[in-house]
Design a protein around this motif. Sequence first.
Motif, PDB file in Angstrom:
ATOM      1  N   GLY A 170       0.833  -1.375  -0.227  1.00 16.43           N
ATOM      2  CA  GLY A 170      -0.090   0.087  -0.112  1.00 16.43           C
ATOM      3  C   GLY A 170       0.815   1.204  -0.026  1.00 16.43           C
ATOM      4  N   ILE A 171       0.232   2.372  -0.575  1.00 15.38           N
ATOM      5  CA  ILE A 171       1.400   3.629  -0.103  1.00 15.38           C
ATOM      6  C   ILE A 171       0.112   4.659  -0.532  1.00 15.38           C
ATOM      7  CG2 ILE A 171       1.019   3.468  -3.220  1.00 15.38           C
ATOM      8  CD1 ILE A 171       4.226   4.941  -2.368  1.00 15.38           C
ATOM      9  N   VAL A 172       0.560   5.886   0.518  1.00 16.23           N
ATOM     10  CA  VAL A 172      -0.235   7.116   0.235  1.00 16.23           C
ATOM     11  C   VAL A 172       0.423   8.390   0.154  1.00 16.23           C
ATOM     12  CG1 VAL A 172      -1.095   6.845   2.538  1.00 16.23           C
ATOM     13  CG2 VAL A 172      -2.455   8.541   0.881  1.00 16.23           C
ATOM     14  N   VAL A 173       0.595   9.632  -0.282  1.00 19.99           N
ATOM     15  CA  VAL A 173       0.472  11.028  -0.056  1.00 19.99           C
ATOM     16  C   VAL A 173      -0.085  10.950   0.933  1.00 19.99           C
ATOM     17  CG1 VAL A 173       1.733  13.003  -1.127  1.00 19.99           C
ATOM     18  CG2 VAL A 173       2.218  10.984  -1.999  1.00 19.99           C
ATOM     19  N   LEU A 174       0.980  12.298   2.127  1.00 18.12           N
ATOM     20  CA  LEU A 174      -0.109  12.948   2.608  1.00 18.12           C
ATOM     21  C   LEU A 174       0.736  14.480   2.661  1.00 18.12           C
ATOM     22  CD1 LEU A 174       1.047  11.126   6.383  1.00 18.12           C
ATOM     23  CD2 LEU A 174      -1.047  11.017   4.972  1.00 18.12           C
ATOM     24  N   PRO A 175      -0.678  15.304   1.478  1.00 15.31           N
ATOM     25  CA  PRO A 175      -0.272  16.159   0.850  1.00 15.31           C
ATOM     26  C   PRO A 175       0.374  17.748   1.789  1.00 15.31           C
ATOM     27  CG  PRO A 175      -2.497  15.259  -0.158  1.00 15.31           C
ATOM     28  CD  PRO A 175      -1.734  14.455   1.461  1.00 15.31           C
ATOM     29  N   THR A 176      -0.580  17.812   3.001  1.00 17.82           N
ATOM     30  CA  THR A 176      -1.040  18.676   3.595  1.00 17.82           C
ATOM     31  C   THR A 176       1.053  18.715   4.457  1.00 17.82           C
ATOM     32  OG1 THR A 176      -1.969  17.939   5.467  1.00 17.82           O
ATOM     33  CG2 THR A 176      -2.963  19.134   4.027  1.00 17.82           C
ATOM     34  N   LYS A 177       0.640  17.449   5.479  1.00 11.84           N
ATOM     35  CA  LYS A 177       2.053  16.973   6.216  1.00 11.84           C
ATOM     36  C   LYS A 177       3.557  16.880   4.915  1.00 11.84           C
ATOM     37  CE  LYS A 177       0.271  16.288   9.815  1.00 11.84           C
ATOM     38  NZ  LYS A 177       0.944  17.888  10.977  1.00 11.84           N
ATOM     39  N   ARG A 178       3.020  17.050   3.908  1.00 14.59           N
ATOM     40  CA  ARG A 178       4.247  16.144   2.840  1.00 14.59           C
ATOM     41  C   ARG A 178       4.819  15.381   2.891  1.00 14.59           C
ATOM     42  NH1 ARG A 178       3.371  17.527  -0.368  1.00 14.59           N
ATOM     43  NH2 ARG A 178       4.667  18.296  -2.620  1.00 14.59           N
ATOM     44  N   LYS A 179       4.354  13.940   3.174  1.00  9.07           N
ATOM     45  CA  LYS A 179       5.596  13.184   3.425  1.00  9.07           C
ATOM     46  C   LYS A 179       4.808  11.952   2.801  1.00  9.07           C
ATOM     47  CE  LYS A 179       7.503  14.275   7.315  1.00  9.07           C
ATOM     48  NZ  LYS A 179       9.168  13.946   6.926  1.00  9.07           N
ATOM     49  N   LEU A 180       5.683  10.780   2.732  1.00  4.94           N
ATOM     50  CA  LEU A 180       5.053   9.691   1.872  1.00  4.94           C
ATOM     51  C   LEU A 180       4.984   8.338   2.857  1.00  4.94           C
ATOM     52  CD1 LEU A 180       4.486   8.205  -0.742  1.00  4.94           C
ATOM     53  CD2 LEU A 180       7.166   7.530  -0.779  1.00  4.94           C
ATOM     54  N   VAL A 181       4.100   7.685   2.822  1.00  2.00           N
ATOM     55  CA  VAL A 181       3.880   6.533   3.374  1.00  2.00           C
ATOM     56  C   VAL A 181       3.389   5.271   2.928  1.00  2.00           C
ATOM     57  CG1 VAL A 181       1.859   5.687   5.569  1.00  2.00           C
ATOM     58  CG2 VAL A 181       2.357   8.277   5.135  1.00  2.00           C
ATOM     59  N   TYR A 182       3.680   3.909   2.897  1.00  2.00           N
ATOM     60  CA  TYR A 182       3.953   2.815   2.355  1.00  2.00           C
ATOM     61  C   TYR A 182       4.050   2.024   3.743  1.00  2.00           C
ATOM     62  CZ  TYR A 182       8.720   3.214   1.839  1.00  2.00           C
ATOM     63  OH  TYR A 182      10.444   3.992   2.401  1.00  2.00           O
ATOM     64  N   SER A 183       3.271   0.414   2.735  1.00  2.00           N
ATOM     65  CA  SER A 183       3.725  -0.657   3.621  1.00  2.00           C
ATOM     66  C   SER A 183       4.037  -1.143   3.281  1.00  2.00           C
ATOM     67  CB  SER A 183       1.941  -1.377   4.021  1.00  2.00           C
ATOM     68  OG  SER A 183       1.568  -1.471   2.650  1.00  2.00           O
ATOM     69  N   VAL A 184       5.584  -2.139   3.833  1.00  2.00           N
ATOM     70  CA  VAL A 184       6.390  -2.842   3.716  1.00  2.00           C
ATOM     71  C   VAL A 184       5.580  -4.462   4.444  1.00  2.00           C
ATOM     72  CG1 VAL A 184       8.449  -4.004   3.478  1.00  2.00           C
ATOM     73  CG2 VAL A 184       7.436  -1.728   3.265  1.00  2.00           C
ATOM     74  N   THR A 185       5.217  -6.055   3.661  1.00  2.00           N
ATOM     75  CA  THR A 185       4.854  -6.969   4.586  1.00  2.00           C
ATOM     76  C   THR A 185       6.252  -8.053   4.609  1.00  2.00           C
ATOM     77  OG1 THR A 185       2.951  -6.793   3.730  1.00  2.00           O
ATOM     78  CG2 THR A 185       3.602  -8.656   4.550  1.00  2.00           C
ATOM     79  N   PHE A 186       6.911  -8.203   5.734  1.00  2.00           N
ATOM     80  CA  PHE A 186       7.939  -9.265   5.849  1.00  2.00           C
ATOM     81  C   PHE A 186       7.711 -10.600   5.610  1.00  2.00           C
ATOM     82  CE2 PHE A 186       9.410  -5.067   6.674  1.00  2.00           C
ATOM     83  CZ  PHE A 186      10.731  -5.234   5.457  1.00  2.00           C
ATOM     84  N   ARG A 187       7.761 -11.410   6.410  1.00  2.00           N
ATOM     85  CA  ARG A 187       7.745 -13.270   6.716  1.00  2.00           C
ATOM     86  C   ARG A 187       6.924 -12.820   8.376  1.00  2.00           C
ATOM     87  NH1 ARG A 187      12.548 -17.574   5.516  1.00  2.00           N
ATOM     88  NH2 ARG A 187      12.139 -17.389   3.520  1.00  2.00           N
ATOM     89  N   THR A 188       6.830 -12.071   8.924  1.00  2.00           N
ATOM     90  CA  THR A 188       7.211 -11.770  10.655  1.00  2.00           C
ATOM     91  C   THR A 188       5.965 -10.436  10.420  1.00  2.00           C
ATOM     92  OG1 THR A 188       8.739 -10.450  10.609  1.00  2.00           O
ATOM     93  CG2 THR A 188       9.486 -12.446  10.920  1.00  2.00           C
ATOM     94  N   GLY A 189       5.560 -10.462   9.774  1.00  2.00           N
ATOM     95  CA  GLY A 189       4.277  -8.914   9.824  1.00  2.00           C
ATOM     96  C   GLY A 189       4.805  -8.416   9.042  1.00  2.00           C
ATOM     97  N   SER A 190       3.581  -7.074   8.954  1.00  2.00           N
ATOM     98  CA  SER A 190       4.337  -5.679   8.184  1.00  2.00           C
ATOM     99  C   SER A 190       4.713  -4.228   8.905  1.00  2.00           C
ATOM    100  CB  SER A 190       2.419  -5.571   7.408  1.00  2.00           C
ATOM    101  OG  SER A 190       1.809  -6.503   6.643  1.00  2.00           O
ATOM    102  N   GLN A 191       4.948  -3.820   8.237  1.00  2.00           N
ATOM    103  CA  GLN A 191       5.391  -2.365   8.909  1.00  2.00           C
ATOM    104  C   GLN A 191       4.732  -1.110   7.666  1.00  2.00           C
ATOM    105  OE1 GLN A 191       9.407  -2.459   9.071  1.00  2.00           O
ATOM    106  NE2 GLN A 191       9.873  -3.419  11.122  1.00  2.00           N
ATOM    107  N   VAL A 192       4.171  -0.004   8.583  1.00  2.00           N
ATOM    108  CA  VAL A 192       3.908   1.054   8.219  1.00  2.00           C
ATOM    109  C   VAL A 192       5.384   2.141   7.886  1.00  2.00           C
ATOM    110  CG1 VAL A 192       2.354   3.128   8.244  1.00  2.00           C
ATOM    111  CG2 VAL A 192       1.845   0.323   8.476  1.00  2.00           C
ATOM    112  N   MET A 193       5.426   2.201   6.912  1.00  2.00           N
ATOM    113  CA  MET A 193       6.527   3.007   6.622  1.00  2.00           C
ATOM    114  C   MET A 193       6.641   4.876   6.377  1.00  2.00           C
ATOM    115  SD  MET A 193       9.603   1.358   7.366  1.00  2.00           S
ATOM    116  CE  MET A 193       9.740  -0.469   6.218  1.00  2.00           C
ATOM    117  N   VAL A 194       6.714   5.079   7.385  1.00  2.00           N
ATOM    118  CA  VAL A 194       6.856   7.298   6.839  1.00  2.00           C
ATOM    119  C   VAL A 194       7.999   7.921   6.170  1.00  2.00           C
ATOM    120  CG1 VAL A 194       7.121   7.856   8.940  1.00  2.00           C
ATOM    121  CG2 VAL A 194       6.081   9.275   7.421  1.00  2.00           C
TER     122      VAL A 194
END
Length: 443
Positions: free
Chosen positions: A239-263
């Motif tokens: 998954g991926i989304v841009v936060l326009p007002t915060k000027r940030k990029l957010v995306y999810s990464v899935t590993f064997r042990t679970g998922s992380q949401v990165m900014v």
Amino acid sequence: MNIQRVSATIAVFSLCLMACNAQDCITGASSQYSGTHSVTASGIPCQRWDVNTPHMVTHVPTDGGRHNHCRNPDNDSRGTWCYTTADTTRWDYCKIPKCDDNSRLIWTTYYESQGESAFTAINADPEYLQQMSAGGLQKDTSYNVTFDESELNALEVTAGGNIIFNDIRNNFVGVYRQESGLTSTYLEGHAETIHAITQDPVSGNVYYTDPHRKVVMASDNEFRAQVQVYKTAFGAPQGIVVLPTKRKLVYSVTFRTGSQVMVANLDGSAVTVLLSLGKNITALTADEQRIYWIDNLGYASKVMSARFDGGNVVEHYSESQVDFRDIAVHSSHIYLTDARARYNIFGDVRYRIKIVGKTDNSKFTMLKYGKPSGIAVLDASKAIPEADESLKKCQTACSGICLERFRGQGTCVCPAGFSFDHFTKACLEVQGTLLSMEQDLKS
């Protein structure tokens, strides 16, 4: 892919509901309706709210109810209603039509038996959608653009109303331009494994995830230059989304042990882990305050959200035996595509668009024939932040792609195999190297 076929003669994003021209229609939530309509859909006059004859009144509107006008005091998602003057009918819906709010819910559908795909665009108002799915509207105002010999997957709607998608059958990214009705194709031969697409409405840059290549990519809005902004050796960006007002990029990464949401910053720098939770976070979206995601657990799927800082994690909805593919949000509701096939007693297959409330337990389903995948909302009323002068300057001079490392500071980034030339302000091909070079235009 053959040329698209359009199954309506009205403009896709300027269509108005038939009811908009009616003398009495509802703008916004029906709970805020203050008009004078006082007859139910079946033609029965309404009872006054401040009397208990012929029926006992248990709900009173906020205006006191010293009248018999249709209201929605209990926030019924199917719209306004009233107690009736008929002894045999305690209450009934008024079905006052909704005024068009110029928002559009848009999703991709794949019709496997025909080997074709389509966009469907319809008013995104949840009350309108529920009335339509319940057969309460006289006319379905949906709009379809059909593509022969195709299988559309990811979807993003730009601030200008264009639709960005990838066709996994023909292996390209397309941009459907609603004003001309034409489709431009890009990244031919390199789009089959794209999972999700998003756009920064300020710069116009497009970001997409590719779980097969394990990368997050950025491109200018004409796909002339693409650069890698994140790569992982073991995980799968989804998954991926841009936060326009915060000027940030957010995306999810899935590993064997679970998922992380990165900014991260919009150029991919300063990556931090916002959340570590869930088994398989496959889709992300956001509104003005929160990030929303789908967590596919195998035995069930959950719809979750959190503040932009990762706090206040909330579970909005959970269901087993589903295949939620994508998520969108608008107003007070969350929209989900469910690609799990369901069969009726006659063997006919149906798929679902699921709509659930953000803060209440309201939920309903629209059944569809084709398999849905990507989903997005175009909200014409949403204000878009204006680009900083530094970013505009970068976009004018740079022949690569301008990315923001810091708010408003445009950096010209050259794709792999090119380097930035200070004199021409252009990205020139470098023989014998595949290194990506970047240079701030201010230096």
